[in-house]
Design a protein around this motif. Structure first.
Motif, PDB file in Angstrom:
ATOM      1  N   PHE A 166       0.830  -1.210   0.000  1.00 19.47           N
ATOM      2  CA  PHE A 166       0.000   0.000   0.000  1.00 19.47           C
ATOM      3  C   PHE A 166       0.861   1.256   0.000  1.00 19.47           C
ATOM      4  O   PHE A 166       0.531   2.241  -0.677  1.00 19.47           O
ATOM      5  CB  PHE A 166      -0.937  -0.010   1.202  1.00 19.47           C
ATOM      6  N   SER A 218       1.709   2.040  -3.447  1.00 13.75           N
ATOM      7  CA  SER A 218       0.584   2.524  -4.242  1.00 13.75           C
ATOM      8  C   SER A 218       0.266   3.983  -3.995  1.00 13.75           C
ATOM      9  O   SER A 218      -0.295   4.658  -4.869  1.00 13.75           O
ATOM     10  CB  SER A 218      -0.667   1.673  -3.964  1.00 13.75           C
ATOM     11  N   ASN A 270      -5.105  -3.451  -0.773  1.00 13.71           N
ATOM     12  CA  ASN A 270      -4.324  -3.863  -1.945  1.00 13.71           C
ATOM     13  C   ASN A 270      -5.062  -4.853  -2.831  1.00 13.71           C
ATOM     14  O   ASN A 270      -5.379  -4.550  -3.969  1.00 13.71           O
ATOM     15  CB  ASN A 270      -2.998  -4.485  -1.491  1.00 13.71           C
ATOM     16  N   GLY A 323      -5.443  -1.422  -5.627  1.00 16.42           N
ATOM     17  CA  GLY A 323      -4.394  -0.440  -5.850  1.00 16.42           C
ATOM     18  C   GLY A 323      -3.502  -0.748  -7.031  1.00 16.42           C
ATOM     19  O   GLY A 323      -3.684  -1.724  -7.757  1.00 16.42           O
ATOM     20  N   SER A 340      -5.325   1.787  -9.963  1.00 15.30           N
ATOM     21  CA  SER A 340      -5.133   2.937  -9.088  1.00 15.30           C
ATOM     22  C   SER A 340      -5.978   2.785  -7.838  1.00 15.30           C
ATOM     23  O   SER A 340      -7.054   2.165  -7.863  1.00 15.30           O
ATOM     24  CB  SER A 340      -5.528   4.229  -9.818  1.00 15.30           C
ATOM     25  N   VAL A 341      -5.493   3.356  -6.725  1.00 18.84           N
ATOM     26  CA  VAL A 341      -6.286   3.374  -5.500  1.00 18.84           C
ATOM     27  C   VAL A 341      -7.278   4.539  -5.489  1.00 18.84           C
ATOM     28  O   VAL A 341      -7.938   4.767  -4.485  1.00 18.84           O
ATOM     29  CB  VAL A 341      -5.382   3.474  -4.248  1.00 18.84           C
TER      30      VAL A 341
END
Length: 297
Positions: free
Chosen positions: A97, A100, A134, A198, A212-213
């Motif tokens: 994370f 990301s 994630n 993510g 993408s987060v």
């Protein structure tokens, strides 16, 4: 108001790969950057939740959490849909994370983002009401995650995955799955299904070029068609940057056939028969680098 009760809380999972060794240095680095903290060592992710709820209740603008992806996922379950932002100290094995959202993996770099960065809203994935940051995985990687031990992860880091994977691969069998989403229904016979929230999954590996987060979508990836050679081919292409993305959707339901299967949720393993996955869009506030755009990272 001033005093220890109002100071920024620093929660560090002492069981994470670098937690115990990093706590004193983190306190010192944050103080040197102008942010004195109250250090609160915890022994596992669940024990941090009571502290986090108290911080949310008093309207704390920031809490700092040090640990791996499992620790951060548990924190996100408390902090989502609140005004309290998450500052990240990546102290785990993969630190997926953190990658990301653009947080450096070194301690000084992560502290700099907490102190000098900005706050951005990112998506939180949901599996049967449980938050994840994630990915959710069924198949080979879930069986590997189930076989990993904390001592092996501390000793080998990311190398623990291929070491254990070669043993797990010998006994692994393909899964029969049914996926339902706004895109339609898909029946699969595959060794690996990955649903990513993510940009990154499993440390430095990217889910897909446009994942993408902050895109309000889940990215569904399928590895192989039931034969080990197809699994290895798909995995090799993926690591070389050629994605195996099947589709993106804001929600997807996965039904396993033949009983419950092991599922890895940000590295923590549980058993499921039905997986209802969705996105809690822009639910979590996180400290990120100035100018960072999670949609284009």
């Amino acid at each position: 108001m001033t005093g220890p009760d109002c100071a920024v809380k620093l929660l560090v999972n002492m069981q994470s790969r670098r937690g115990a060794a990093s706590l004193p240095a983190a306190v010192k680095a944050l103080a040197a950057a102008g942010l004195p903290v109250t250090p609160l060592p915890v022994q596992e992710p669940h024990s941090a939740e009571v502290i986090l709820r108290a911080e949310v209740a008093r309207g704390a603008p920031l809490v700092i959490v040090g640990g791996g992806d499992g620790t951060l996922s548990h924190a996100a379950g408390v902090l989502a849909q609140t005004i309290t932002a998450l500052g990240i100290l990546p102290l785990g094995t993969g630190n997926t994370f953190a990658r990301s959202v653009g947080v450096p993996l070194d301690l000084s770099g992560a502290v700099r983002i907490i102190v000098e960065g900005e706050t951005a809203a990112v998506d939180v994935g949901m599996l049967n009401g449980r938050p994840f940051l994630n990915s959710v995985a069924l198949g080979l990687s879930a069986e590997i995650a189930r076989s990993l031990t904390p001592s092996l992860k501390r000793r080998l880091g990311l190398l623990a995955w291929p070491v254990v994977g070669t043993r797990v691969l010998r006994r692994h069998h393909a899964l029969d799955l049914t996926l339902t989403s706004p895109e339609g229904t898909l029946r699969l016979h595959t060794h690996q299904l990955l649903v990513a929230n993510g940009r990154y999954v499993a440390g430095p590996l990217r889910a897909a070029p446009h994942a993408s987060v902050a895109d309000r979508q889940l990215d569904v990836l399928v590895f192989g068609k039931g034969r080990l050679v197809s699994l290895l081919q798909a995995g090799t292409l993926w690591t070389l940057g050629r994605p195996v993305l099947e589709f993106s959707a804001p929600q997807v339901t996965v039904q396993t056939r033949g009983g419950a299967r092991w599922v890895s949720v940000d590295g923590e393993v549980t058993a499921c028969t039905t997986l209802k996955l969705s996105v809690d869009a822009a639910a979590l506030h996180v400290r990120v680098p100035v100018g960072f755009d999670a949609r284009r990272a």
